[in-house]
Design an enzyme around this catalytic site. Structure first.
Site, PDB file in Angstrom:
ATOM      1  N   ILE A  32       0.840  -1.204   0.000  1.00 53.68           N
ATOM      2  CA  ILE A  32       0.000   0.000   0.000  1.00 53.68           C
ATOM      3  C   ILE A  32       0.872   1.249   0.000  1.00 53.68           C
ATOM      4  O   ILE A  32       0.572   2.237  -0.674  1.00 53.68           O
ATOM      5  CB  ILE A  32      -0.964  -0.004   1.198  1.00 53.68           C
ATOM      6  CG1 ILE A  32      -1.764  -1.301   1.232  1.00 53.68           C
ATOM      7  CG2 ILE A  32      -1.911   1.190   1.125  1.00 53.68           C
ATOM      8  CD1 ILE A  32      -2.550  -1.516   2.511  1.00 53.68           C
ATOM      9  N   ASP A  40      14.325   1.386  10.773  1.00 51.86           N
ATOM     10  CA  ASP A  40      13.243   0.697  11.467  1.00 51.86           C
ATOM     11  C   ASP A  40      12.528   1.710  12.349  1.00 51.86           C
ATOM     12  O   ASP A  40      13.172   2.431  13.120  1.00 51.86           O
ATOM     13  CB  ASP A  40      13.818  -0.442  12.326  1.00 51.86           C
ATOM     14  CG  ASP A  40      12.743  -1.371  12.862  1.00 51.86           C
ATOM     15  OD1 ASP A  40      11.717  -0.865  13.366  1.00 51.86           O
ATOM     16  OD2 ASP A  40      12.928  -2.596  12.788  1.00 51.86           O
ATOM     17  N   LYS A  43       1.752  -7.429   9.619  1.00 52.66           N
ATOM     18  CA  LYS A  43       0.334  -7.360   9.225  1.00 52.66           C
ATOM     19  C   LYS A  43      -0.370  -8.689   8.971  1.00 52.66           C
ATOM     20  O   LYS A  43      -1.492  -8.698   8.482  1.00 52.66           O
ATOM     21  CB  LYS A  43       0.198  -6.497   7.973  1.00 52.66           C
ATOM     22  CG  LYS A  43       0.946  -7.077   6.768  1.00 52.66           C
ATOM     23  CD  LYS A  43       0.698  -6.291   5.500  1.00 52.66           C
ATOM     24  CE  LYS A  43       1.290  -7.013   4.302  1.00 52.66           C
ATOM     25  NZ  LYS A  43       0.965  -6.382   3.026  1.00 52.66           N
ATOM     26  N   SER A  85      -7.572  -0.632  10.359  1.00 48.28           N
ATOM     27  CA  SER A  85      -8.144  -1.798   9.688  1.00 48.28           C
ATOM     28  C   SER A  85      -9.564  -2.054  10.157  1.00 48.28           C
ATOM     29  O   SER A  85      -9.923  -1.747  11.303  1.00 48.28           O
ATOM     30  CB  SER A  85      -7.270  -3.020   9.996  1.00 48.28           C
ATOM     31  OG  SER A  85      -7.922  -4.212   9.644  1.00 48.28           O
ATOM     32  N   TYR A 113      -2.777  -9.030  15.845  1.00 49.23           N
ATOM     33  CA  TYR A 113      -2.684  -7.996  14.806  1.00 49.23           C
ATOM     34  C   TYR A 113      -3.833  -7.003  14.942  1.00 49.23           C
ATOM     35  O   TYR A 113      -3.633  -5.788  14.986  1.00 49.23           O
ATOM     36  CB  TYR A 113      -2.707  -8.632  13.410  1.00 49.23           C
ATOM     37  CG  TYR A 113      -3.024  -7.640  12.316  1.00 49.23           C
ATOM     38  CD1 TYR A 113      -2.085  -6.702  11.911  1.00 49.23           C
ATOM     39  CD2 TYR A 113      -4.281  -7.619  11.709  1.00 49.23           C
ATOM     40  CE1 TYR A 113      -2.382  -5.770  10.927  1.00 49.23           C
ATOM     41  CE2 TYR A 113      -4.590  -6.698  10.729  1.00 49.23           C
ATOM     42  CZ  TYR A 113      -3.640  -5.770  10.341  1.00 49.23           C
ATOM     43  OH  TYR A 113      -3.948  -4.849   9.369  1.00 49.23           O
ATOM     44  N   LYS A 115      -4.045  -2.713  16.151  1.00 49.92           N
ATOM     45  CA  LYS A 115      -4.733  -1.608  15.479  1.00 49.92           C
ATOM     46  C   LYS A 115      -5.644  -0.872  16.466  1.00 49.92           C
ATOM     47  O   LYS A 115      -5.699   0.359  16.494  1.00 49.92           O
ATOM     48  CB  LYS A 115      -5.538  -2.125  14.283  1.00 49.92           C
ATOM     49  CG  LYS A 115      -4.692  -2.678  13.147  1.00 49.92           C
ATOM     50  CD  LYS A 115      -3.749  -1.634  12.570  1.00 49.92           C
ATOM     51  CE  LYS A 115      -2.996  -2.153  11.365  1.00 49.92           C
ATOM     52  NZ  LYS A 115      -1.980  -1.198  10.860  1.00 49.92           N
ATOM     53  N   ASN A 171      -2.384 -13.388   2.205  1.00 52.70           N
ATOM     54  CA  ASN A 171      -3.599 -12.793   1.652  1.00 52.70           C
ATOM     55  C   ASN A 171      -4.110 -13.602   0.464  1.00 52.70           C
ATOM     56  O   ASN A 171      -3.343 -14.315  -0.189  1.00 52.70           O
ATOM     57  CB  ASN A 171      -3.334 -11.347   1.215  1.00 52.70           C
ATOM     58  CG  ASN A 171      -2.951 -10.467   2.390  1.00 52.70           C
ATOM     59  OD1 ASN A 171      -3.306 -10.748   3.534  1.00 52.70           O
ATOM     60  ND2 ASN A 171      -2.199  -9.411   2.111  1.00 52.70           N
ATOM     61  N   LEU A 172      -5.384 -13.465   0.186  1.00 53.56           N
ATOM     62  CA  LEU A 172      -6.033 -14.296  -0.822  1.00 53.56           C
ATOM     63  C   LEU A 172      -5.489 -14.081  -2.231  1.00 53.56           C
ATOM     64  O   LEU A 172      -5.143 -15.045  -2.918  1.00 53.56           O
ATOM     65  CB  LEU A 172      -7.550 -14.034  -0.805  1.00 53.56           C
ATOM     66  CG  LEU A 172      -8.372 -14.742  -1.894  1.00 53.56           C
ATOM     67  CD1 LEU A 172      -8.269 -16.253  -1.771  1.00 53.56           C
ATOM     68  CD2 LEU A 172      -9.831 -14.282  -1.835  1.00 53.56           C
ATOM     69  N   VAL A 199      -9.173 -22.679   0.097  1.00 50.87           N
ATOM     70  CA  VAL A 199     -10.254 -21.791   0.529  1.00 50.87           C
ATOM     71  C   VAL A 199     -10.598 -22.192   1.956  1.00 50.87           C
ATOM     72  O   VAL A 199     -11.142 -23.283   2.193  1.00 50.87           O
ATOM     73  CB  VAL A 199     -11.475 -21.911  -0.404  1.00 50.87           C
ATOM     74  CG1 VAL A 199     -12.637 -21.077   0.134  1.00 50.87           C
ATOM     75  CG2 VAL A 199     -11.101 -21.470  -1.817  1.00 50.87           C
ATOM     76  N   ARG A 248      -9.546 -21.056   9.381  1.00 56.38           N
ATOM     77  CA  ARG A 248      -8.263 -20.567   9.875  1.00 56.38           C
ATOM     78  C   ARG A 248      -8.505 -19.702  11.113  1.00 56.38           C
ATOM     79  O   ARG A 248      -9.386 -18.840  11.115  1.00 56.38           O
ATOM     80  CB  ARG A 248      -7.601 -19.740   8.768  1.00 56.38           C
ATOM     81  CG  ARG A 248      -6.191 -19.315   9.020  1.00 56.38           C
ATOM     82  CD  ARG A 248      -5.593 -18.700   7.764  1.00 56.38           C
ATOM     83  NE  ARG A 248      -6.406 -17.596   7.244  1.00 56.38           N
ATOM     84  CZ  ARG A 248      -6.066 -16.837   6.212  1.00 56.38           C
ATOM     85  NH1 ARG A 248      -4.944 -17.072   5.567  1.00 56.38           N
ATOM     86  NH2 ARG A 248      -6.860 -15.853   5.800  1.00 56.38           N
TER      87      ARG A 248
END
Length: 345
Positions: free
Chosen positions: A14, A60, A87, A127, A154, A158, A204-205, A222, A299
Site C-alpha cells: 500500500i 526501522d 500485518k 483496519s 494484529y 490496530k 492474503n487471498l 479456501v 483458519r
C-alpha cells in the site's frame, strides 16, 4: 513550495502505491522502510511510473534515534502516513510479542517526534479488524459501530494504536490525525511496475490466487466452507489498492489544508461484500485462467463476514472506490505475469 510527506513502510504494497499517488498530486515523499517485508527495487518502480525518485532511508520505526535522524535530515516534513507494521493475522497469533513490539513502538516513536519537528498531521493505517465480527444489524459496518474484542494480536494492535492516537491528542499534543480503517486491499498498479510482493507463503487471498494460477502453488486453499454466508465462504470488502492510495492523498490534503476535528475516522472500502468463491470465480472470468482450488478447514482469527459503509469517506473526503472488480483482478494477474517474466517469481 512542495509539501513533504514521510511515508513509513513506503516500499510495501500500500505504501508504494500511495507514494505514487502523493507524487502525482504534487507532494514530495520521503520513504522510511526497514525492508523486512519488501524490496528496495520498489523505489525503481515508483520512479518509472512518476518520473520522480522518492527519497529513501532504511530505518526501522522502532529505532527512535534512527527516526530522529530522518526528521533532522528532512526538516520540511509536514505530514506522516504510517504504514510500517507487521500485518499477517495468522502470524500474529503465533508471534504476538513481535506484533505488539513492532506495531505499537513504531507509532509511539513517531508521535513523540511529531511536535519536536513541527509535523502537523499523521494518517494512521488502521483496519476493519477493529470491528471484529459485526452483528447483523451493524452490517454494512459504519464508523460508529462498536469496537469489539480483537480476534488476533494484529487486530488488537490496530485497536490499541487508535487509542494511543486519541489519548495523545486529547492530552494536548499539537497534532491532528486521520485514522483510515480499510478493508481488504488487492490488485496492482495498472503499469504492473509495482504490486503486492509477499515474501514466503502469502497470507492474503489474491497473491495466493495469482501464484496458483501461474503454477507457483499447486492448489489454492479456501479456508472454511461452513460459514453463515450464501456460499459458505468468508465475505470481505475488497478494495483496489490504487483507489485506497488515493484515499490517503485526500486524507492528507484534508489534515494539512482544512479546519477539521483533531481526530477523524473513516472507513475505506467499496461498500460491497464479496465471498472468497466469488473472488475465485471473478478471477477466472477476468483472466480466462482456471484455478486449481479446494476447501480447507477454517483458519484461526478469520472473521466470517464484514464489509463497510463508506458514505462518510465518499461525502467528507470526496473520495470513492469505483474501479470494477474485474479490472482489479486483471491488474493482479498482469503483475504476477510481470514477476514471472522478470524472473522474480
Amino acid at each position: 513550495m512542495k509539501k513533504t510527506i514521510l511515508v513509513t513502510g513506503g516500499t510495501g504494497f500500500i505504501g508504494s502505491h500511495t507514494t505514487v499517488e502523493l507524487q502525482q498530486a504534487g507532494y514530495d515523499v520521503v520513504i522510511v522502510d526497514n525492508l523486512s517485508n519488501s524490496k528496495i527495487e520498489v523505489v525503481d518502480g515508483i520512479e518509472k511510473i512518476t518520473g520522480i525518485r522518492p527519497a529513501f532511508e532504511k530505518v526501522d520505526c522502532c529505532d527512535l534515534e534512527g527516526l530522529r535522524a530522518v526528521f533532522t535530515k528532512y526538516p520540511g516534513i509536514c505530514g506522516i502516513i504510517h504504514f510500517a507494521a507487521s500485518k499477517a493475522v495468522g502470524e500474529s497469533v503465533e508471534k504476538p510479542l513481535l506484533y505488539y513490539r513492532n506495531n505499537i513502538n513504531s507509532l509511539i516513536n513517531l508521535l513523540e517526534l511529531m511536535p519536536q519537528f513541527n509535523v502537523k498531521g499523521i494518517i494512521f493505517s488502521s483496519s476493519c479488524t477493529v470491528y471484529g465480527q459485526p452483528s447483523k444489524e451493524n452490517l454494512p459496518v459504519t464508523e460508529n459501530a462498536p469496537i469489539q474484542k480483537a480476534l488476533s494480536p494484529y487486530g488488537n494492535t490496530k485497536q490499541i494504536n487508535e487509542e494511543i492516537i486519541q489519548d495523545y491528542i486529547h492530552s494536548g499534543a499539537n497534532i491532528k490525525s486521520v485514522i483510515l480503517r480499510y478493508f481488504n486491499p488487492i490488485g496492482a498498479h495498472p503499469s504492473a511496475l509495482i504490486g503486492e510482493l509477499p515474501l514466503g507463503v502469502p497470507m492474503n487471498l489474491i497473491p495466493f490466487v495469482t501464484q496458483t494460477a501461474i503454477g507457483i502453488r499447486k492448489e489454492l486453499k479456501v479456508f472454511g466452507n461452513d460459514y453463515n454466508t450464501p456460499d459458505g465462504t468468508c465475505i470481505r470488502d475488497y478494495i483496489y489498492v490504487v483507489d485506497l492510495a488515493k484515499a490517503h492523498v485526500a486524507a492528507m490534503t484534508r489534515v494539512l489544508e482544512q479546519e477539521t476535528d483533531l481526530v477523524e475516522v473513516f472507513n475505506i472500502g467499496t461498500g460491497r461484500g464479496l465471498s472468497t468463491l466469488e473472488v475465485v470465480q471473478g478471477f477466472e472470468k477476468a483472466t480466462g485462467v482456471k484455478l486449481n482450488w479446494a476447501f480447507a478447514p477454517r483458519r484461526e482469527g478469520d472473521i466470517e463476514k464484514v464489509w463497510g459503509n463508506v458514505d462518510k469517506a465518499n461525502k467528507v473526503l470526496g473520495w470513492k472506490a469505483d474501479t470494477p472488480i474485474e479490472d482489479v483482478l486483471a491488474s493482479a494477474w498482469k503483475w504476477q505475469v510481470k514477476l514471472r517474466d522478470d524472473g522474480v517469481m
